[in-house]
Each structure stands twice: as structure tokens, then as C-alpha cells.
Design a protein around this motif. Sequence first.
Motif, PDB file in Angstrom:
ATOM      1  N   GLY A 210       0.827  -1.203   0.000  1.00 35.13           N
ATOM      2  CA  GLY A 210       0.000   0.000   0.000  1.00 35.13           C
ATOM      3  C   GLY A 210       0.862   1.254   0.000  1.00 35.13           C
ATOM      4  O   GLY A 210       0.623   2.203  -0.759  1.00 35.13           O
ATOM      5  N   CYS A 239      -4.856   5.079   5.584  1.00 36.70           N
ATOM      6  CA  CYS A 239      -5.218   4.682   4.219  1.00 36.70           C
ATOM      7  C   CYS A 239      -4.750   3.260   3.911  1.00 36.70           C
ATOM      8  O   CYS A 239      -5.527   2.431   3.410  1.00 36.70           O
ATOM      9  CB  CYS A 239      -4.609   5.645   3.198  1.00 36.70           C
ATOM     10  N   VAL A 240      -3.479   2.966   4.198  1.00 40.37           N
ATOM     11  CA  VAL A 240      -2.957   1.652   3.837  1.00 40.37           C
ATOM     12  C   VAL A 240      -3.487   0.573   4.765  1.00 40.37           C
ATOM     13  O   VAL A 240      -3.615  -0.589   4.364  1.00 40.37           O
ATOM     14  CB  VAL A 240      -1.413   1.639   3.785  1.00 40.37           C
ATOM     15  N   SER A 243      -6.710  -0.323   3.366  1.00 41.88           N
ATOM     16  CA  SER A 243      -6.489  -1.094   2.140  1.00 41.88           C
ATOM     17  C   SER A 243      -6.160  -2.541   2.461  1.00 41.88           C
ATOM     18  O   SER A 243      -6.561  -3.459   1.734  1.00 41.88           O
ATOM     19  CB  SER A 243      -5.371  -0.466   1.294  1.00 41.88           C
ATOM     20  N   GLY A 247      -8.261  -5.414   1.060  1.00 44.13           N
ATOM     21  CA  GLY A 247      -7.494  -6.383   0.280  1.00 44.13           C
ATOM     22  C   GLY A 247      -7.600  -7.780   0.870  1.00 44.13           C
ATOM     23  O   GLY A 247      -7.707  -8.772   0.136  1.00 44.13           O
ATOM     24  N   ALA A 286      -7.900   3.884  -0.115  1.00 49.05           N
ATOM     25  CA  ALA A 286      -7.693   2.454   0.110  1.00 49.05           C
ATOM     26  C   ALA A 286      -8.228   1.632  -1.052  1.00 49.05           C
ATOM     27  O   ALA A 286      -7.582   0.673  -1.505  1.00 49.05           O
ATOM     28  CB  ALA A 286      -8.353   2.019   1.418  1.00 49.05           C
ATOM     29  N   GLN A 287      -9.403   2.002  -1.556  1.00 48.56           N
ATOM     30  CA  GLN A 287      -9.969   1.265  -2.685  1.00 48.56           C
ATOM     31  C   GLN A 287      -9.098   1.429  -3.929  1.00 48.56           C
ATOM     32  O   GLN A 287      -8.905   0.478  -4.690  1.00 48.56           O
ATOM     33  CB  GLN A 287     -11.390   1.740  -2.968  1.00 48.56           C
ATOM     34  N   ILE A 289      -5.883   1.843  -3.876  1.00 45.03           N
ATOM     35  CA  ILE A 289      -4.725   0.987  -3.620  1.00 45.03           C
ATOM     36  C   ILE A 289      -5.045  -0.458  -3.995  1.00 45.03           C
ATOM     37  O   ILE A 289      -4.274  -1.124  -4.696  1.00 45.03           O
ATOM     38  CB  ILE A 289      -4.297   1.068  -2.135  1.00 45.03           C
ATOM     39  N   VAL A 290      -6.187  -0.951  -3.522  1.00 46.20           N
ATOM     40  CA  VAL A 290      -6.594  -2.326  -3.816  1.00 46.20           C
ATOM     41  C   VAL A 290      -6.732  -2.528  -5.317  1.00 46.20           C
ATOM     42  O   VAL A 290      -6.219  -3.503  -5.888  1.00 46.20           O
ATOM     43  CB  VAL A 290      -7.908  -2.673  -3.094  1.00 46.20           C
TER      44      VAL A 290
END
Length: 311
Positions: A210, A239-240, A243, A247, A286-287, A289-290
Motif C-alpha cells: 500500500g 489509508c494503507v 487497504s 485487500g 484504500a480502494q 490501492i486495492v
Amino acid sequence: MATTQKLDPATEITNEIIALLERGTMPWRQPWKIAGGGVPLRHNGERYQGINAFLLGLRATMMGYSSPYWMTFNQARELDACVRRGERSSIVVYYGSAKKRGAETSDGDGGDEGKEGGGSYRFLKSYRVFHVSQIDGLDASYHPEPEGDPSDGPQPIPEAQAFFDAIDADVVIGGDRACYIPSLDRIHMPPMARFESASSYYSTLFHELGHWTKTEDRLDRSFGVSSFGNEAYSKEELCVEISAVVGGQRLGFAPNHIENHAAYVGSWLKVLKSDSRFLFTAAAHAQRIVDFLVAASETGTKAKEAIHEAA
């Protein structure tokens, strides 16, 4: 005459997360696996994304739900089923957009915080859903059995391992530290044998990947100059971490990267209390990142298949 204050979904949801974090825990940890890989699903099998995937996954963790399905009161009625009296609903949100004259509108799952086109405005709406465990009379297909146990030990999960192996990132295995080093564009990971479970390993690796996505040539994400514990650092970590939760839902491993550490909980509380909408912004990042890592894995898989066929 008494007046009813208008519901602000962002504030309501953020306050719920703040209340949970103030207990000193990260409530999205779970030791069990949800059927269907863990991604929360609508009644028709469509995946929830972004903040909704995070929130419904959180509620499933807290309540011990094993089915991935959620639906509204009316959707249950349409299936000749009935929500049990006294059951508490869960909030779901979506962003809509409308032309300033209100001629046309569109909407989407809560994953586009902060985007606004010319001549249009954004609005946030919410509705309520129930988990299928709160509903009587549904078909057995809404209650699938979970497959396997994600916490049997540090043995690779083939599907997850293949996902990470296909991503073209520089990951060095060894030592006792998990981190992303921006100056080298490199991830360091302890070997899987050092983790309590494969899920812990993959969740940690997803978290570090992430961070890997934040560079200018990838997702170009920055919250300012970052140092441990400051606002920029806390925002990036949140955020990560989200994610890794989303994820993990997608790939079928339980999110359990960061321990219930007071430093993280305290810094996240500070960010959320100062900005009730940042949770939505974080979930949108986050989305992305995924989605980026899924696309990177798919591209890497296709490249390896092409090389194999050529050989």
C-alpha cells in the motif's frame, strides 16, 4: 415544536469508529474467515467497495457474522423473508452527483470522496442494510460455509501467494523488520516463518505494498511531509491499513497487520476528530490501492503466462 436534526452519515460513521478506537483496540481484527472470501456482498452478489466494504466488514467482525451477504428491509421482503424484530441495521453510504440545475444525477459506492466535475456538485446519502443472519426465511445460498481456516499456521495460501508473486515490486525477504523504503523503492519483509500465521504475513505485505503505491508514477498520494506520529504519517497509515482490510477481504485472509498499539490508535483518533470526513477520503484512497494492486497482479500474471507460452 421539537425539530429533528438532519442525519449526517459521515459524522455518524466517524463517531462510531472513534468510539471503538477509544476503547484502545482496532475492531476490524478477526481470527476467522468469512465465506466467499470476506468481501461484503449485496443481495444480488455485487461487491461493496471502499468505505462500505470497510464498514460492513467491521460490523461482520464485531458480530461474528460468517456470510458475506447484506440487504435492505425491502429487499428481504421481496425474497419472502423478514428482518427479525429488534435487529439493528448498519449504515451504507453512496456519493451522488447532480448538475447544478438538478437536471441529471448519478451515484456510486462510497469511494469517490472529493471528486467533483465542472458544473456539478457532490452529495452524500445513506441507507440501511441488515446482515442475512438478522433475517428469517432466506434461501440457504445466502449462508455459504467458509472454506478452510486462515490461521492454521505459517503455510502459504496458494491464491494469495500467486497474487503477490505476480506484482512487479522489489520485495526483499529476510531480517526482522517490515517496511517500505521510499529512497530505494523497496519493501523489506521478515520470512513467513516469523509470523504467527500466513494471514499475518500477507496482511503485512499488503500494507507495505500500500505504501509502495504512493509514488508519483503509481497513485501519486501525499499528505505532506511525513514523520512518525504526525498528521501526514497518520493519514497515510490509516489509508494503507484500510487497504489491507479491504485487500484481505478480496483475497481471503484476515486483516491483522498492526497490533492494538496505543500510538497508532491515538494518532488516528486525532485525525478523525479533526476531520469527520477523512475516514471517507482514506477509504477512497484504500480502494484505489486495492484496485491498483489487483491490476498490477493481473498484468504480472499475464506477462508470466506469455513468457511461459513463448518458451
